[in-house]
Motif scaffolding. Sequence first.
Motif, PDB file in Angstrom:
ATOM      1  N   HIS A 156       6.771   6.701  11.107  1.00 26.99           N
ATOM      2  CA  HIS A 156       7.703   7.817  10.852  1.00 26.99           C
ATOM      3  C   HIS A 156       7.054   8.935  10.033  1.00 26.99           C
ATOM      4  O   HIS A 156       7.576  10.034   9.958  1.00 26.99           O
ATOM      5  N   LEU A 157       5.909   8.669   9.415  1.00 29.55           N
ATOM      6  CA  LEU A 157       5.251   9.674   8.574  1.00 29.55           C
ATOM      7  C   LEU A 157       4.365  10.625   9.386  1.00 29.55           C
ATOM      8  O   LEU A 157       3.864  11.603   8.854  1.00 29.55           O
ATOM      9  N   TYR A 158       4.160  10.321  10.644  1.00 28.96           N
ATOM     10  CA  TYR A 158       3.181  11.074  11.437  1.00 28.96           C
ATOM     11  C   TYR A 158       3.846  11.835  12.581  1.00 28.96           C
ATOM     12  O   TYR A 158       4.746  11.314  13.222  1.00 28.96           O
TER      13      TYR A 158
ATOM     14  N   LEU B   2       0.799  -1.228   0.000  1.00 27.90           N
ATOM     15  CA  LEU B   2       0.000   0.000   0.000  1.00 27.90           C
ATOM     16  C   LEU B   2       0.827   1.271   0.000  1.00 27.90           C
ATOM     17  O   LEU B   2       0.290   2.367  -0.178  1.00 27.90           O
TER      18      LEU B   2
ATOM     19  N   ASP C  11      -6.492  10.945  11.828  1.00 27.63           N
ATOM     20  CA  ASP C  11      -5.777  10.199  10.795  1.00 27.63           C
ATOM     21  C   ASP C  11      -5.607   8.757  11.261  1.00 27.63           C
ATOM     22  O   ASP C  11      -5.806   8.454  12.449  1.00 27.63           O
TER      23      ASP C  11
ATOM     24  N   ASP D 122       4.944   0.310  10.853  1.00 29.13           N
ATOM     25  CA  ASP D 122       6.074   0.621   9.970  1.00 29.13           C
ATOM     26  C   ASP D 122       5.884   1.928   9.210  1.00 29.13           C
ATOM     27  O   ASP D 122       6.780   2.348   8.474  1.00 29.13           O
ATOM     28  N   LEU D 123       4.734   2.575   9.367  1.00 28.38           N
ATOM     29  CA  LEU D 123       4.513   3.887   8.733  1.00 28.38           C
ATOM     30  C   LEU D 123       4.491   5.018   9.762  1.00 28.38           C
ATOM     31  O   LEU D 123       4.216   6.174   9.416  1.00 28.38           O
TER      32      LEU D 123
ATOM     33  N   LEU E 122      -6.083   6.510  -1.895  1.00 26.85           N
ATOM     34  CA  LEU E 122      -7.257   5.753  -2.342  1.00 26.85           C
ATOM     35  C   LEU E 122      -7.196   5.363  -3.808  1.00 26.85           C
ATOM     36  O   LEU E 122      -7.523   4.235  -4.169  1.00 26.85           O
TER      37      LEU E 122
ATOM     38  N   CYS F 198      -6.618  12.486   5.723  1.00 26.61           N
ATOM     39  CA  CYS F 198      -5.914  11.904   4.593  1.00 26.61           C
ATOM     40  C   CYS F 198      -6.775  10.758   4.050  1.00 26.61           C
ATOM     41  O   CYS F 198      -7.937  10.642   4.412  1.00 26.61           O
ATOM     42  N   ASP F 199      -6.239   9.922   3.186  1.00 22.89           N
ATOM     43  CA  ASP F 199      -7.062   8.875   2.575  1.00 22.89           C
ATOM     44  C   ASP F 199      -7.271   7.649   3.470  1.00 22.89           C
ATOM     45  O   ASP F 199      -8.265   6.937   3.310  1.00 22.89           O
ATOM     46  N   ALA F 200      -6.350   7.400   4.379  1.00 24.13           N
ATOM     47  CA  ALA F 200      -6.475   6.190   5.204  1.00 24.13           C
ATOM     48  C   ALA F 200      -7.751   6.203   6.053  1.00 24.13           C
ATOM     49  O   ALA F 200      -8.467   5.190   6.102  1.00 24.13           O
TER      50      ALA F 200
ATOM     51  N   LEU G  16       8.845  -5.208   3.472  1.00 25.41           N
ATOM     52  CA  LEU G  16       8.104  -6.366   3.980  1.00 25.41           C
ATOM     53  C   LEU G  16       7.885  -7.443   2.929  1.00 25.41           C
ATOM     54  O   LEU G  16       7.421  -8.542   3.238  1.00 25.41           O
TER      55      LEU G  16
ATOM     56  N   ARG H 226       2.503   7.782   2.195  1.00 27.58           N
ATOM     57  CA  ARG H 226       1.197   7.458   2.763  1.00 27.58           C
ATOM     58  C   ARG H 226       0.304   6.715   1.768  1.00 27.58           C
ATOM     59  O   ARG H 226       0.417   6.908   0.564  1.00 27.58           O
ATOM     60  N   PHE H 227      -0.574   5.951   2.332  1.00 27.19           N
ATOM     61  CA  PHE H 227      -1.651   5.272   1.604  1.00 27.19           C
ATOM     62  C   PHE H 227      -2.445   6.282   0.796  1.00 27.19           C
ATOM     63  O   PHE H 227      -2.736   7.365   1.273  1.00 27.19           O
TER      64      PHE H 227
ATOM     65  N   GLY I  63       4.066  -5.634  10.634  1.00 22.52           N
ATOM     66  CA  GLY I  63       4.281  -4.484   9.748  1.00 22.52           C
ATOM     67  C   GLY I  63       3.264  -4.343   8.635  1.00 22.52           C
ATOM     68  O   GLY I  63       3.155  -3.294   8.011  1.00 22.52           O
ATOM     69  N   ARG I  64       2.505  -5.382   8.392  1.00 18.21           N
ATOM     70  CA  ARG I  64       1.542  -5.326   7.292  1.00 18.21           C
ATOM     71  C   ARG I  64       0.166  -4.835   7.751  1.00 18.21           C
ATOM     72  O   ARG I  64      -0.222  -5.034   8.895  1.00 18.21           O
ATOM     73  N   PHE I  65      -0.514  -4.230   6.821  1.00 19.87           N
ATOM     74  CA  PHE I  65      -1.916  -3.836   6.966  1.00 19.87           C
ATOM     75  C   PHE I  65      -2.760  -5.030   7.389  1.00 19.87           C
ATOM     76  O   PHE I  65      -2.562  -6.124   6.877  1.00 19.87           O
TER      77      PHE I  65
ATOM     78  N   LEU J 228       6.544   0.503   2.692  1.00 19.57           N
ATOM     79  CA  LEU J 228       6.343  -0.855   3.224  1.00 19.57           C
ATOM     80  C   LEU J 228       7.015  -1.923   2.354  1.00 19.57           C
ATOM     81  O   LEU J 228       6.861  -3.126   2.603  1.00 19.57           O
TER      82      LEU J 228
ATOM     83  N   LEU K 174      -1.813   2.934   9.178  1.00 20.70           N
ATOM     84  CA  LEU K 174      -2.266   1.569   8.878  1.00 20.70           C
ATOM     85  C   LEU K 174      -1.290   0.487   9.315  1.00 20.70           C
ATOM     86  O   LEU K 174      -1.617  -0.700   9.302  1.00 20.70           O
ATOM     87  N   SER K 175      -0.069   0.886   9.679  1.00 23.61           N
ATOM     88  CA  SER K 175       0.944  -0.080  10.123  1.00 23.61           C
ATOM     89  C   SER K 175       1.971   0.654  10.982  1.00 23.61           C
ATOM     90  O   SER K 175       2.334   1.783  10.665  1.00 23.61           O
TER      91      SER K 175
ATOM     92  N   SER L 104      -7.635  12.850  -0.771  1.00 21.04           N
ATOM     93  CA  SER L 104      -6.775  14.014  -0.528  1.00 21.04           C
ATOM     94  C   SER L 104      -6.036  14.475  -1.772  1.00 21.04           C
ATOM     95  O   SER L 104      -5.883  15.667  -2.003  1.00 21.04           O
TER      96      SER L 104
END
Lengths: 235, 235
Positions: free
Chosen positions: B14-16, A8, B5, B11-12, A151, B172-174, A15, A148-149, B147-149, A12, B8-9, A197
């Motif tokens: 660091h984006l927030y 996604l 927000d 492992d993401l 849509l 955001c889209d998530a 993985l 980021r994810f 680490g996976r969704f 990632l 989703l994992s 977004s």
Amino acid sequence: MRKVDVCLSPDLMHLYTIHDRTIVIVDILRATSCITTALAFGIRSITPFALLEDCRSMKSQGYFTSGERDGKKVDGFDLGNSPFEYMDENLRDQKIAFTTTNGTIAIAKSIGAKEIVIGSFLNLSAVANHLRQRNDHILIVCAGWKGRFNLEDTLFAGALIDSLKDVVEQECDAPQAAQHLYNQAKHNLIDFLKDASHVKRLANLNIFEDIKFCLTMDKYDVVPVVKEGVIQSGV
Amino acid sequence: MRKVDVCLSPDLMHLYTIHDRTIVIVDILRATSCITTALAFGIRSITPFALLEDCRSMKSQGYFTSGERDGKKVDGFDLGNSPFEYMDENLRDQKIAFTTTNGTIAIAKSIGAKEIVIGSFLNLSAVANHLRQRNDHILIVCAGWKGRFNLEDTLFAGALIDSLKDVVEQECDAPQAAQHLYNQAKHNLIDFLKDASHVKRLANLNIFEDIKFCLTMDKYDVVPVVKEGVIQSGV
């Protein structure tokens, strides 16, 4: 049975094992839609660059330069990120050096896969038919937005899985989510994505026609393939 | 308006940015469902440990040890990852040292947030009410699977957003994807999740009753909060 998974976000990619996979790169708004359009209109090749200045330097070697950052065309570049710019007779048989915010990162992280294919709604069936003729497992890599994810890329993943559902087995939860979302969205992709977004980001740049075009199904029969770092038509 | 927000994992993460957020940690199958159940049954505190041996060593300090790896109870530990194990009068007012495959990583990566709350379907409305009374932006962190969704954590994120939709704006889209998926699934979560990979993994371990229980809404009114590394009831 052949397996299909969906990554996604390029963040990632660590993985996933990729050496035994065909990877489909997707960046609907708008990198992979532009690449598909460009090759459908007879452009000879597209070479992706992660760094803007590396891309710019290719101008001196006879390349057209194409660059986008944060959805906007890069100053001094020949082409931006609108698919309509690639419908140009003057570009026929020309080479393009290409860099985008998210798409080129996804391509760079896919090096080592058995094959790398470029997917968009514009060539959905062509990509699906191409994948049917192979025997490898499949990984669909969504370019997302700065890690980021998003849509629209996920919906494409869902659409591709849906059209291959008789020959692939979903490996994990991401392909299931993508297919569920696509089934919810498929009757009106534009409406489903109106609050997404990146659609809002692009709508601010007044490029609604681009968005509408990028969400059109099966306009072209081309399958762009990445070989030795260069994207060319594989069909 | 307050923003929400979804990561989703882990492992993401660091984006927030997290310092201005209330974080809700979710690991439906089964860490956060166990934590919710444990505190609802009067357990005094739960201390999460990333490393199994650190967790095991707490036994000598009077803690009950609770550990799971790959969905299975750790040899020599007092408790596993079934919520039913925590409905035990002997555990009332006791302290538990806790380690799980995914949940403790999500908690560790959330340190630095304004507040860290533990969410599950079992205490969905309690968590939603707690969040309503605060003014911070919200980040829902799905523990995922290595680490996976995963679907079940994402569905919880969608349910929580849905119940807060009058007071939060999706960032955001998530969060949009999570809410779409929840709306598709809400009339029969078990049926929607029957092909989800972790549900299948757990079904192989014959713990269907656990899964059914973890998908029950609003059984408990407790809001577990992480303070200085220890989870206690915040209500």
